[in-house]
Structures are given as structure tokens and as C-alpha cells.
Design a protein around this motif. Structure first.
Motif, PDB file in Angstrom:
ATOM      1  N   TYR A 134       0.838  -1.202   0.000  1.00 33.94           N
ATOM      2  CA  TYR A 134       0.000   0.000   0.000  1.00 33.94           C
ATOM      3  C   TYR A 134       0.876   1.256   0.000  1.00 33.94           C
ATOM      4  CZ  TYR A 134      -3.427   3.452   1.493  1.00 33.94           C
ATOM      5  OH  TYR A 134      -4.215   4.564   1.569  1.00 33.94           O
ATOM      6  N   THR A 135       1.905   1.276   0.827  1.00 34.47           N
ATOM      7  CA  THR A 135       2.803   2.432   0.910  1.00 34.47           C
ATOM      8  C   THR A 135       3.509   2.689  -0.418  1.00 34.47           C
ATOM      9  OG1 THR A 135       3.159   2.012   3.258  1.00 34.47           O
ATOM     10  CG2 THR A 135       4.780   3.392   2.153  1.00 34.47           C
ATOM     11  N   LEU A 136       3.858   1.634  -1.129  1.00 33.31           N
ATOM     12  CA  LEU A 136       4.576   1.787  -2.395  1.00 33.31           C
ATOM     13  C   LEU A 136       3.667   2.171  -3.564  1.00 33.31           C
ATOM     14  CD1 LEU A 136       7.008  -1.264  -2.206  1.00 33.31           C
ATOM     15  CD2 LEU A 136       7.604   1.156  -1.982  1.00 33.31           C
ATOM     16  N   THR A 137       2.417   1.725  -3.533  1.00 36.58           N
ATOM     17  CA  THR A 137       1.561   1.931  -4.708  1.00 36.58           C
ATOM     18  C   THR A 137       0.557   3.066  -4.569  1.00 36.58           C
ATOM     19  OG1 THR A 137       0.005   0.252  -3.923  1.00 36.58           O
ATOM     20  CG2 THR A 137       1.736  -0.470  -5.443  1.00 36.58           C
ATOM     21  N   GLU A 138       0.133   3.365  -3.373  1.00 34.07           N
ATOM     22  CA  GLU A 138      -0.940   4.349  -3.201  1.00 34.07           C
ATOM     23  C   GLU A 138      -0.579   5.748  -3.716  1.00 34.07           C
ATOM     24  OE1 GLU A 138      -4.787   5.186  -2.676  1.00 34.07           O
ATOM     25  OE2 GLU A 138      -3.796   3.240  -2.639  1.00 34.07           O
ATOM     26  N   PRO A 139       0.670   6.219  -3.569  1.00 39.40           N
ATOM     27  CA  PRO A 139       0.981   7.549  -4.141  1.00 39.40           C
ATOM     28  C   PRO A 139       0.777   7.620  -5.656  1.00 39.40           C
ATOM     29  CG  PRO A 139       2.662   6.924  -2.569  1.00 39.40           C
ATOM     30  CD  PRO A 139       1.788   5.717  -2.756  1.00 39.40           C
ATOM     31  N   ALA A 140       0.940   6.524  -6.357  1.00 42.38           N
ATOM     32  CA  ALA A 140       0.720   6.523  -7.806  1.00 42.38           C
ATOM     33  C   ALA A 140      -0.733   6.231  -8.156  1.00 42.38           C
ATOM     34  CB  ALA A 140       1.633   5.487  -8.470  1.00 42.38           C
ATOM     35  N   LEU A 141      -1.400   5.400  -7.367  1.00 37.60           N
ATOM     36  CA  LEU A 141      -2.768   5.002  -7.687  1.00 37.60           C
ATOM     37  C   LEU A 141      -3.815   6.042  -7.289  1.00 37.60           C
ATOM     38  CD1 LEU A 141      -2.672   1.222  -6.722  1.00 37.60           C
ATOM     39  CD2 LEU A 141      -2.775   2.195  -9.014  1.00 37.60           C
ATOM     40  N   ALA A 142      -3.595   6.754  -6.208  1.00 34.84           N
ATOM     41  CA  ALA A 142      -4.600   7.707  -5.709  1.00 34.84           C
ATOM     42  C   ALA A 142      -4.957   8.789  -6.736  1.00 34.84           C
ATOM     43  CB  ALA A 142      -4.141   8.320  -4.396  1.00 34.84           C
ATOM     44  N   PRO A 143      -3.993   9.431  -7.387  1.00 39.13           N
ATOM     45  CA  PRO A 143      -4.368  10.448  -8.384  1.00 39.13           C
ATOM     46  C   PRO A 143      -5.132   9.858  -9.576  1.00 39.13           C
ATOM     47  CG  PRO A 143      -2.035  10.614  -7.854  1.00 39.13           C
ATOM     48  CD  PRO A 143      -2.550   9.395  -7.183  1.00 39.13           C
ATOM     49  N   ILE A 144      -4.798   8.627  -9.949  1.00 37.92           N
ATOM     50  CA  ILE A 144      -5.508   7.987 -11.056  1.00 37.92           C
ATOM     51  C   ILE A 144      -6.941   7.703 -10.639  1.00 37.92           C
ATOM     52  CG2 ILE A 144      -5.582   5.950 -12.554  1.00 37.92           C
ATOM     53  CD1 ILE A 144      -2.500   5.827 -12.237  1.00 37.92           C
ATOM     54  N   ARG A 145      -7.140   7.230  -9.400  1.00 33.39           N
ATOM     55  CA  ARG A 145      -8.492   6.957  -8.898  1.00 33.39           C
ATOM     56  C   ARG A 145      -9.342   8.220  -8.882  1.00 33.39           C
ATOM     57  NH1 ARG A 145      -6.122   3.827  -4.479  1.00 33.39           N
ATOM     58  NH2 ARG A 145      -6.069   1.698  -5.239  1.00 33.39           N
ATOM     59  N   ARG A 146      -8.734   9.341  -8.510  1.00 29.23           N
ATOM     60  CA  ARG A 146      -9.482  10.599  -8.472  1.00 29.23           C
ATOM     61  C   ARG A 146      -9.868  11.059  -9.871  1.00 29.23           C
ATOM     62  NH1 ARG A 146      -5.617  11.916  -4.410  1.00 29.23           N
ATOM     63  NH2 ARG A 146      -4.375  13.054  -5.941  1.00 29.23           N
ATOM     64  N   THR A 147      -9.075  10.714 -10.870  1.00 25.78           N
ATOM     65  CA  THR A 147      -9.308  11.151 -12.237  1.00 25.78           C
ATOM     66  C   THR A 147     -10.326  10.281 -12.965  1.00 25.78           C
ATOM     67  OG1 THR A 147      -7.032  11.937 -12.312  1.00 25.78           O
ATOM     68  CG2 THR A 147      -8.164  11.710 -14.415  1.00 25.78           C
ATOM     69  N   LEU A 148     -10.284   8.977 -12.727  1.00 22.63           N
ATOM     70  CA  LEU A 148     -11.185   8.064 -13.427  1.00 22.63           C
ATOM     71  C   LEU A 148     -12.615   8.215 -12.927  1.00 22.63           C
ATOM     72  CD1 LEU A 148      -9.173   4.706 -13.503  1.00 22.63           C
ATOM     73  CD2 LEU A 148      -9.628   6.246 -15.396  1.00 22.63           C
ATOM     74  N   PRO A 149     -13.574   8.119 -13.836  1.00 20.46           N
ATOM     75  CA  PRO A 149     -14.975   8.151 -13.382  1.00 20.46           C
ATOM     76  C   PRO A 149     -15.335   6.841 -12.673  1.00 20.46           C
ATOM     77  CG  PRO A 149     -14.859   7.737 -15.736  1.00 20.46           C
ATOM     78  CD  PRO A 149     -13.456   8.018 -15.274  1.00 20.46           C
ATOM     79  N   ALA A 150     -16.400   6.873 -11.885  1.00 21.38           N
ATOM     80  CA  ALA A 150     -16.866   5.674 -11.190  1.00 21.38           C
ATOM     81  C   ALA A 150     -17.284   4.624 -12.211  1.00 21.38           C
ATOM     82  CB  ALA A 150     -18.025   6.016 -10.279  1.00 21.38           C
ATOM     83  N   MET A 151     -16.854   3.398 -11.973  1.00 28.80           N
ATOM     84  CA  MET A 151     -17.116   2.308 -12.916  1.00 28.80           C
ATOM     85  C   MET A 151     -17.886   1.167 -12.257  1.00 28.80           C
ATOM     86  SD  MET A 151     -15.401   2.868 -15.855  1.00 28.80           S
ATOM     87  CE  MET A 151     -14.071   3.831 -16.468  1.00 28.80           C
ATOM     88  N   GLY A 152     -18.891   1.490 -11.490  1.00 33.14           N
ATOM     89  CA  GLY A 152     -19.711   0.447 -10.883  1.00 33.14           C
ATOM     90  C   GLY A 152     -18.983  -0.351  -9.821  1.00 33.14           C
ATOM     91  N   GLY A 153     -18.108   0.269  -9.064  1.00 31.04           N
ATOM     92  CA  GLY A 153     -17.408  -0.415  -7.990  1.00 31.04           C
ATOM     93  C   GLY A 153     -16.112  -1.091  -8.409  1.00 31.04           C
ATOM     94  N   LEU A 154     -15.776  -1.043  -9.689  1.00 31.66           N
ATOM     95  CA  LEU A 154     -14.522  -1.630 -10.155  1.00 31.66           C
ATOM     96  C   LEU A 154     -13.432  -0.570 -10.175  1.00 31.66           C
ATOM     97  CD1 LEU A 154     -15.831  -3.777 -13.135  1.00 31.66           C
ATOM     98  CD2 LEU A 154     -15.195  -4.557 -10.852  1.00 31.66           C
ATOM     99  N   ASP A 155     -12.248  -0.969  -9.753  1.00 34.39           N
ATOM    100  CA  ASP A 155     -11.115  -0.048  -9.700  1.00 34.39           C
ATOM    101  C   ASP A 155     -10.173  -0.364 -10.855  1.00 34.39           C
ATOM    102  OD1 ASP A 155      -9.134   1.713  -9.017  1.00 34.39           O
ATOM    103  OD2 ASP A 155      -8.468   0.606  -7.239  1.00 34.39           O
ATOM    104  N   PHE A 156     -10.171   0.501 -11.854  1.00 41.01           N
ATOM    105  CA  PHE A 156      -9.316   0.309 -13.016  1.00 41.01           C
ATOM    106  C   PHE A 156      -7.987   1.062 -12.897  1.00 41.01           C
ATOM    107  CE2 PHE A 156     -13.466  -0.742 -14.829  1.00 41.01           C
ATOM    108  CZ  PHE A 156     -13.163  -1.954 -15.428  1.00 41.01           C
TER     109      PHE A 156
END
Length: 75
Positions: free
Chosen positions: A36-58
Motif C-alpha cells: 500500500y505504501t509503495l503503490t498508493e501515491p501513484a494510484l490515488a491520483p488515477i483513482r481521483r481522475t477516473l470516473p466511477a465504474m460500478g465499484g470496479l477499480d481500473f
């Protein structure tokens, strides 16, 4: 060459994050915490940018695609 290998190693960590999320390990678990510590800094901005996809995290897929593109440019 070294940077491409580092990108490949980080890609494996991102895949590990996906597996840990499927296993639903708590963040207090030592392995899950490190991943989590290694990946969350890269994944969090992408999650904020992507639209909601029915509960799936792309976001991991988008990050892996970006890492592969970056690795391809380095070779």
C-alpha cells in the motif's frame, strides 16, 4: 536498462497490490502495508481522475499501461 528493470519491478508490486486487494488483507498486515505504501501515491491520483465504474477499480490497469509505455520509450 536499470530504469526499465526498476519499472518492471514496480509493475510486479502493482500486480501484488491487486492480489492483496482481492484477498482483502487489512492494511495493518505487514505485506499489505508495504505494498500500500509503495503503490498508493501513484494510484490515488488515477483513482481521483477516473470516473466511477460500478465499484470496479481500473486504476492499477491504467498505471500498468502507463508503466509499460514508459518502459517501451526507455528501450
Amino acid at each position: 536498462m536499470f530504469l526499465a528493470n526498476l519499472i518492471d519491478l514496480y509493475s510486479l508490486v502493482v500486480i501484488g497490490a491487486v492480489i492483496v486487494s482481492w484477498m482483502r488483507l487489512p492494511r495493518s498486515h505487514p505485506i499489505a502495508g508495504v505494498i500500500y505504501t509503495l503503490t498508493e501515491p501513484a494510484l490515488a491520483p488515477i483513482r481521483r481522475t477516473l470516473p466511477a465504474m460500478g465499484g470496479l477499480d481500473f486504476s492499477p490497469m491504467v498505471l500498468l499501461l502507463g508503466l509499460q509505455l514508459l518502459s517501451g520509450f526507455l528501450l
